[in-house]
Design a protein around this motif. Structure first.
Motif, short mmCIF file in Angstrom:
data_model
loop_
_atom_site.label_atom_id
_atom_site.label_comp_id
_atom_site.label_asym_id
_atom_site.label_seq_id
_atom_site.Cartn_x
_atom_site.Cartn_y
_atom_site.Cartn_z
N GLY A 46 36.40 89.38 43.40
CA GLY A 46 36.75 90.27 44.50
C GLY A 46 37.89 91.21 44.17
O GLY A 46 38.38 91.28 43.04
N ALA A 47 38.34 91.95 45.19
CA ALA A 47 39.43 92.91 45.03
C ALA A 47 40.15 93.07 46.35
O ALA A 47 39.63 92.72 47.42
CB ALA A 47 38.89 94.25 44.53
N GLY A 48 41.34 93.60 46.28
CA GLY A 48 42.11 93.84 47.49
C GLY A 48 42.41 92.56 48.25
O GLY A 48 42.84 91.56 47.66
N ASP A 49 42.15 92.57 49.56
CA ASP A 49 42.45 91.40 50.39
C ASP A 49 41.57 90.21 50.06
O ASP A 49 41.91 89.07 50.38
CB ASP A 49 42.28 91.75 51.87
CG ASP A 49 43.33 92.76 52.35
OD1 ASP A 49 44.37 92.88 51.68
OD2 ASP A 49 43.08 93.42 53.39
N THR A 50 40.42 90.46 49.44
CA THR A 50 39.49 89.36 49.11
C THR A 50 39.64 88.90 47.66
O THR A 50 38.85 88.09 47.19
CB THR A 50 38.04 89.79 49.35
OG1 THR A 50 37.71 90.89 48.49
CG2 THR A 50 37.83 90.20 50.81
N ARG A 51 40.64 89.41 46.97
CA ARG A 51 40.83 89.07 45.55
C ARG A 51 41.25 87.59 45.41
O ARG A 51 42.17 87.13 46.07
CB ARG A 51 41.89 89.97 44.93
CG ARG A 51 42.10 89.78 43.42
CD ARG A 51 43.08 90.83 42.92
NE ARG A 51 43.25 90.78 41.48
CZ ARG A 51 44.18 90.06 40.85
NH1 ARG A 51 45.03 89.34 41.57
NH2 ARG A 51 44.26 90.07 39.55
N VAL A 52 40.52 86.87 44.55
CA VAL A 52 40.82 85.47 44.28
C VAL A 52 40.96 85.27 42.78
O VAL A 52 40.07 85.64 42.01
CB VAL A 52 39.70 84.53 44.81
CG1 VAL A 52 39.97 83.09 44.41
CG2 VAL A 52 39.58 84.65 46.32
N VAL A 53 42.09 84.71 42.36
CA VAL A 53 42.32 84.42 40.94
C VAL A 53 41.89 82.97 40.69
O VAL A 53 42.58 82.02 41.06
CB VAL A 53 43.80 84.61 40.55
CG1 VAL A 53 44.00 84.27 39.07
CG2 VAL A 53 44.23 86.06 40.83
N ALA A 54 40.72 82.81 40.07
CA ALA A 54 40.19 81.47 39.80
C ALA A 54 40.81 80.87 38.55
O ALA A 54 41.03 79.65 38.48
CB ALA A 54 38.67 81.52 39.66
N LEU A 55 41.07 81.70 37.55
CA LEU A 55 41.76 81.27 36.32
C LEU A 55 42.88 82.26 36.04
O LEU A 55 42.68 83.47 36.05
CB LEU A 55 40.80 81.24 35.13
CG LEU A 55 39.69 80.18 35.14
CD1 LEU A 55 38.81 80.34 33.90
CD2 LEU A 55 40.26 78.77 35.20
N ASP A 56 44.07 81.72 35.78
CA ASP A 56 45.26 82.55 35.63
C ASP A 56 45.83 82.40 34.22
O ASP A 56 46.75 81.62 33.98
CB ASP A 56 46.29 82.15 36.69
CG ASP A 56 47.47 83.12 36.76
OD1 ASP A 56 47.47 84.12 36.02
OD2 ASP A 56 48.39 82.86 37.55
N GLU A 57 45.25 83.12 33.26
CA GLU A 57 45.69 83.12 31.86
C GLU A 57 45.80 81.70 31.30
O GLU A 57 46.86 81.26 30.85
CB GLU A 57 47.01 83.88 31.72
CG GLU A 57 46.88 85.36 32.08
CD GLU A 57 48.12 86.16 31.73
OE1 GLU A 57 49.04 85.61 31.11
OE2 GLU A 57 48.16 87.35 32.08
N VAL A 58 44.69 80.99 31.33
CA VAL A 58 44.63 79.61 30.82
C VAL A 58 44.41 79.63 29.31
O VAL A 58 43.50 80.28 28.81
CB VAL A 58 43.49 78.83 31.50
CG1 VAL A 58 43.31 77.46 30.84
CG2 VAL A 58 43.77 78.68 32.99
N SER A 59 45.25 78.91 28.59
CA SER A 59 45.09 78.74 27.14
C SER A 59 44.96 77.26 26.85
O SER A 59 45.88 76.48 27.12
CB SER A 59 46.29 79.33 26.39
OG SER A 59 46.35 80.74 26.52
N VAL A 60 43.82 76.87 26.31
CA VAL A 60 43.55 75.46 26.04
C VAL A 60 42.57 75.35 24.89
O VAL A 60 41.76 76.26 24.67
CB VAL A 60 42.99 74.76 27.31
CG1 VAL A 60 41.64 75.33 27.68
CG2 VAL A 60 42.92 73.26 27.12
N SER A 61 42.67 74.28 24.13
CA SER A 61 41.72 74.05 23.04
C SER A 61 41.14 72.65 23.16
O SER A 61 41.78 71.75 23.72
CB SER A 61 42.40 74.23 21.68
OG SER A 61 43.45 73.29 21.51
N PHE A 62 39.94 72.49 22.64
CA PHE A 62 39.25 71.19 22.67
C PHE A 62 38.99 70.77 21.22
O PHE A 62 38.21 71.42 20.51
CB PHE A 62 37.95 71.30 23.46
CG PHE A 62 38.15 71.80 24.87
CD1 PHE A 62 38.77 71.00 25.82
CD2 PHE A 62 37.72 73.07 25.24
CE1 PHE A 62 38.97 71.46 27.11
CE2 PHE A 62 37.91 73.53 26.53
CZ PHE A 62 38.54 72.72 27.46
N ALA A 63 39.66 69.74 20.79
CA ALA A 63 39.60 69.31 19.40
C ALA A 63 38.25 68.68 19.09
O ALA A 63 37.65 68.00 19.92
CB ALA A 63 40.72 68.32 19.10
#
Length: 239
Positions: A8-25
């Protein structure tokens, strides 16, 4: 790395992931947990190439998913990623064995017989291979789905609430199998779950809140995971 997903954007904007850094060994079992709306399923879907990220990058082995054409992305998901879903996703007209080998059949590849035998024996369904899904219990169906994910020797397996439709005994069988696939077969497994007992089968647990990884637990126990989850309030934030 630096994975973002915005709806979404504006008033309906939802941040589902916020600069996630992860690794799976490689050869590790990771569980992802968090309150409803924390971003755990979005993280899995973006990492598995099932959804596109708004920013950042995703790598499976040496391949970057960002910017891949649809055909190349489909091929990568087929050849390098295994999926296990809560709803099993088995074809009712095929036998258990045919469901297990289906992805390779579609790709025009013959399964490695020795590896397939190892997978079949590990899931304990040798005497049920000729049966169709309606002739199998829920736990057996999910074990077929697990075997299907493993049969092509993917680089990583993503499991989305794999025990959500199972009773506790069948769920324990499936989780034990996933753990064995990591310990004995060197498989890499990433599982989204809301269940502290399920998470206790993993080598580590990642905790998400508000689209960010906020904590990590090694060698988890169900009690320790439950206690950590209690620190989240209903809004999905740490209390």
């Amino acid at each position: 790395m630096g994975l973002s997903k915005v709806y979404g954007a504006g008033d309906t904007r939802v941040v589902a992931l916020d600069e996630v850094s992860v690794s799976f060994a490689r050869g590790e079992f990771t569980a992802i947990m968090g309150p409803s709306g924390s971003g755990k399923s979005t993280l899995m879907h973006c990492a598995a190439g099932l959804d596109s990220a708004s920013g950042g990058s995703v790598h499976i082995g040496d391949t970057e998913l960002t910017g891949l054409a649809d055909k190349a992305l489909t091929r990568l998901r087929r050849d390098k990623i295994g999926f296990i879903f809560q709803s099993f996703n088995l074809l009712p007209t095929l036998t258990a064995l045919e469901n297990i080998t289906l992805p390779m059949d579609i790709a025009g590849r013959k399964p490695d017989k020795a590896w397939l035998d190892t997978v079949v024996d590990t899931v304990g369904l040798r005497d049920r291979l000729g049966h169709k899904p309606t002739e199998l219990s829920g736990g057996q169906q999910q074990r077929v789905a697990c075997a299907r994910a493993l049969a092509s020797r993917p680089e990583i397996i993503f499991a989305d609430e794999p025990t959500g439709n199972l009773d506790s005994r069948a769920g324990a069988e499936v989780l034990a199998f996933l753990r064995r696939s990591v310990r004995e077969m060197g498989q890499t497994v990433v599982m989204v779950t809301h269940d502290p007992v399920a998470a206790s089968y993993a080598d580590r647990v990642l905790f998400l809140a508000d689209g960010r990884v906020v904590d990590e637990m090694r060698e988890p126990t169900s009690d320790a995971v439950l206690e950590r989850m209690k620190q989240f309030d209903a809004a999905g934030r740490r209390s």
